[in-house]
Motif scaffolding. Structure first.
Motif, PDB file in Angstrom:
ATOM      1  N   GLU A   1     -61.463 -39.176  38.177  1.00 46.42           N
ATOM      2  CA  GLU A   1     -60.144 -39.494  37.635  1.00 46.42           C
ATOM      3  C   GLU A   1     -59.196 -38.332  37.923  1.00 46.42           C
ATOM      4  OE1 GLU A   1     -60.558 -39.962  33.441  1.00 46.42           O
ATOM      5  OE2 GLU A   1     -61.191 -37.888  33.104  1.00 46.42           O
ATOM      6  N   GLU A   2     -57.906 -38.621  37.891  1.00 45.70           N
ATOM      7  CA  GLU A   2     -56.926 -37.579  38.162  1.00 45.70           C
ATOM      8  C   GLU A   2     -56.892 -36.557  37.031  1.00 45.70           C
ATOM      9  OE1 GLU A   2     -53.083 -39.150  38.968  1.00 45.70           O
ATOM     10  OE2 GLU A   2     -53.642 -39.920  40.939  1.00 45.70           O
ATOM     11  N   THR A   3     -56.663 -35.317  37.400  1.00 46.88           N
ATOM     12  CA  THR A   3     -56.481 -34.260  36.411  1.00 46.88           C
ATOM     13  C   THR A   3     -55.003 -34.198  36.004  1.00 46.88           C
ATOM     14  OG1 THR A   3     -56.143 -32.635  38.163  1.00 46.88           O
ATOM     15  CG2 THR A   3     -58.394 -32.878  37.313  1.00 46.88           C
ATOM     16  N   THR A   4     -54.707 -33.385  35.020  1.00 46.23           N
ATOM     17  CA  THR A   4     -53.326 -33.210  34.564  1.00 46.23           C
ATOM     18  C   THR A   4     -52.466 -32.626  35.683  1.00 46.23           C
ATOM     19  OG1 THR A   4     -54.089 -32.818  32.317  1.00 46.23           O
ATOM     20  CG2 THR A   4     -51.860 -32.049  32.862  1.00 46.23           C
ATOM     21  N   ASP A   5     -51.317 -33.200  35.909  1.00 48.73           N
ATOM     22  CA  ASP A   5     -50.348 -32.659  36.872  1.00 48.73           C
ATOM     23  C   ASP A   5     -49.501 -31.628  36.126  1.00 48.73           C
ATOM     24  OD1 ASP A   5     -48.206 -32.147  38.616  1.00 48.73           O
ATOM     25  OD2 ASP A   5     -48.383 -34.138  39.513  1.00 48.73           O
ATOM     26  N   ILE A   6     -49.897 -30.371  36.235  1.00 53.02           N
ATOM     27  CA  ILE A   6     -49.292 -29.323  35.410  1.00 53.02           C
ATOM     28  C   ILE A   6     -47.812 -29.147  35.708  1.00 53.02           C
ATOM     29  CG2 ILE A   6     -49.373 -26.868  34.822  1.00 53.02           C
ATOM     30  CD1 ILE A   6     -52.396 -26.958  35.364  1.00 53.02           C
TER      31      ILE A   6
ATOM     32  N   VAL B   1     -59.007 -27.227  34.936  1.00 53.28           N
ATOM     33  CA  VAL B   1     -57.595 -27.629  34.944  1.00 53.28           C
ATOM     34  C   VAL B   1     -57.047 -27.697  33.530  1.00 53.28           C
ATOM     35  CG1 VAL B   1     -55.966 -29.452  35.556  1.00 53.28           C
ATOM     36  CG2 VAL B   1     -57.835 -28.898  37.110  1.00 53.28           C
ATOM     37  N   GLU B   2     -57.812 -28.241  32.601  1.00 49.49           N
ATOM     38  CA  GLU B   2     -57.326 -28.369  31.232  1.00 49.49           C
ATOM     39  C   GLU B   2     -57.113 -27.008  30.587  1.00 49.49           C
ATOM     40  OE1 GLU B   2     -56.112 -30.986  29.558  1.00 49.49           O
ATOM     41  OE2 GLU B   2     -56.296 -31.868  31.555  1.00 49.49           O
TER      42      GLU B   2
ATOM     43  N   ARG C   1     -61.367 -34.948  38.695  1.00 51.81           N
ATOM     44  CA  ARG C   1     -62.539 -34.466  37.973  1.00 51.81           C
ATOM     45  C   ARG C   1     -63.455 -35.666  37.709  1.00 51.81           C
ATOM     46  NH1 ARG C   1     -58.809 -33.295  33.048  1.00 51.81           N
ATOM     47  NH2 ARG C   1     -58.428 -35.417  32.297  1.00 51.81           N
ATOM     48  N   PRO C   2     -64.732 -35.411  37.499  1.00 51.39           N
ATOM     49  CA  PRO C   2     -65.645 -36.520  37.183  1.00 51.39           C
ATOM     50  C   PRO C   2     -65.275 -37.185  35.864  1.00 51.39           C
ATOM     51  CG  PRO C   2     -66.868 -34.568  37.865  1.00 51.39           C
ATOM     52  CD  PRO C   2     -65.440 -34.142  37.665  1.00 51.39           C
ATOM     53  N   VAL C   3     -65.360 -38.484  35.835  1.00 54.05           N
ATOM     54  CA  VAL C   3     -65.094 -39.217  34.598  1.00 54.05           C
ATOM     55  C   VAL C   3     -66.148 -38.876  33.544  1.00 54.05           C
ATOM     56  CG1 VAL C   3     -64.998 -41.524  33.546  1.00 54.05           C
ATOM     57  CG2 VAL C   3     -63.902 -41.090  35.774  1.00 54.05           C
ATOM     58  N   HIS C   4     -67.383 -38.718  34.009  1.00 55.42           N
ATOM     59  CA  HIS C   4     -68.478 -38.443  33.081  1.00 55.42           C
ATOM     60  C   HIS C   4     -69.146 -37.119  33.446  1.00 55.42           C
ATOM     61  CE1 HIS C   4     -68.070 -42.481  31.514  1.00 55.42           C
ATOM     62  NE2 HIS C   4     -68.199 -42.974  32.739  1.00 55.42           N
ATOM     63  N   PHE C   5     -69.277 -36.234  32.469  1.00 55.12           N
ATOM     64  CA  PHE C   5     -70.009 -34.982  32.644  1.00 55.12           C
ATOM     65  C   PHE C   5     -71.438 -35.191  32.184  1.00 55.12           C
ATOM     66  CE2 PHE C   5     -71.610 -31.125  30.527  1.00 55.12           C
ATOM     67  CZ  PHE C   5     -71.699 -30.280  31.635  1.00 55.12           C
TER      68      PHE C   5
END
Length: 404
Positions: free
Chosen positions: A308-313, A258-259, A285-289
């Motif tokens: 956590e939520e991803t960026t709302d593009i 997403v990023e 997406r996972p908070v921790h990779f």
């Protein structure tokens, strides 16, 4: 001029039917794609198998003979068509067209068209000169339907008169003259416009081998890119994890997360005229990779992921918009229109294209789609199930109406 143009021949009953075979070949040699619909009387002169062979498409002859996967075959054909040619056109079909009759496949499809129609009549001289026929011709011309005059010459009845089917060269040149000075494409305003399209499904990694994603194939976004590019747009396609051939003439940016998608959109958006967010974006997406493959643990039978939520593009573009038309997709499994309306109101988009991905025949990965197009202060536009190329054309037609 004719390259990739969708032309449908509507063939009605008359001895001149056999001449249409070569006429079709003339347009094919010029680059057009052809489909054919015939009346039952036309098949008395030349069988539909001949036209199926040369057009490489099923020939439609009956309203209740389902030769395609479309739910409504005559509407699908009308939507597919860029130019309609009625040849040979009998007095009967011209009467039906002039009076809005729809009692067979040909007349019903002609009534559903919203593209240029050219009529090439052929009949006996007395039928041509009949006052009713002349009234119908005038009505058609008043309705902006082009009617070509037939030739004078020997008729099937053994005498000469006006009503003879013109030569293929005459017909081809007439149609060129009627269309060359006017770009009849509904998508003409796309020419030269910069169109940015996203496609596919993003991935959010849990560890180096596992990720959160979705089933999007990217076919809808790629169809939009192809149709836009064919109609003169300068297309940039941001492709997320798609296994499709890269379309010729289109600038493709490959992304995964997403990023990465958000960054590519932000970079390209400022110089864009139309932005279409067709990609299916991961909402979380996972908070921790974890930088190594997570192994099963004997101490615990369960694994808990904190997300956590991803960026709302789409939403992030609201403050950056200048002249851009912004289009989003709402892929839903329930309460389709209400969820799409909420998205339209909250995301800052001009248009939301809603589709029900719970249906396998129009869901992720399918060749077809069926959508409802939502806009602010406008009636919803429902587009019946059709190939994604046709859906793309319909979506772009709505977009073009918003271009200044």
């Amino acid at each position: 001029m004719w390259k990739n143009k969708h032309i449908t021949f509507f063939i009605t009953g008359g001895i001149a039917v056999y001449k249409v075979v070569e006429l079709i070949r003339t347009f094919q040699k010029a680059g057009a794609e052809i489909r054919v619909a015939m009346t039952k009387t036309a098949m008395q002169f030349v069988g539909k198998s001949t036209f199926q062979t040369i057009s490489k498409h099923p020939v439609q002859t009956d309203l209740f003979d389902q030769t395609t996967s479309a739910a409504v075959a005559h509407v699908e054909l009308a939507d597919w068509t860029d130019l309609a040619i009625v040849a040979p056109a009998t007095a009967n079909i011209m009467s039906k067209m002039a009076n809005g009759m729809a009692d067979d496949f040909v007349s019903t499809t002609l009534l559903a068209l919203s593209v240029p129609v050219i009529v090439v009549p052929a009949m006996n001289v007395h039928m041509w000169n009949n006052a009713a026929t002349q009234r119908n011709i005038q009505t058609l011309r008043n309705d902006n339907i082009q009617v070509m005059d037939p030739d004078n010459g020997p008729l099937a009845e053994g005498y000469s008169g006006k009503g003879r089917f013109p030569s293929n060269d005459e017909i081809f040149n007439y149609i060129v003259e009627q269309t060359e000075d006017v770009d009849n494409s509904k998508l003409a305003k796309l020419r030269g416009k910069k169109v940015l399209i996203t496609a596919g499904g993003t991935r959010e990694y849990i560890d180096p081998v596992r990720y959160i994603s979705n089933k999007s194939s990217g076919k809808m976004g790629y169809a939009l890119a192809k149709v836009a590019q064919e109609n003169g747009a300068v297309v940039t396609l941001i492709s997320a994890n798609v296994k499709l051939p890269i379309p010729a003439g289109i600038d493709v940016i490959q992304v995964e997360t997403v990023e990465e998608l958000a960054q590519a959109v932000q970079t390209q958006f400022v110089s864009t005229d139309v932005f279409i967010m067709a990609a299916a974006v991961s909402d979380y997406r996972p908070v921790h990779f974890v930088d190594h493959k997570i192994k099963k643990s004997a101490d615990s039978a369960n694994l808990t992921l904190e997300l956590e939520e991803t960026t709302d593009i789409l939403k992030s573009l609201k403050s950056r918009r200048t002249k851009q038309i912004v289009v989003g997709f709402a892929a839903e499994t329930n309460d389709l229109l209400n969820n799409a309306k909420k998205k339209l109101d909250s995301k800052g988009a001009d248009i939301i294209v809603a589709n029900d991905v719970s249906q396998s025949d129009i869901g992720f990965g399918s060749e077809d789609n069926a959508v409802t197009i939502l806009q602010h202060n406008a009636t919803n536009i429902k587009v019946a199930k059709a190939n994604k190329q046709i859906i793309a054309k319909k979506v772009l037609e709505v977009i073009v109406k918003r271009l200044s």
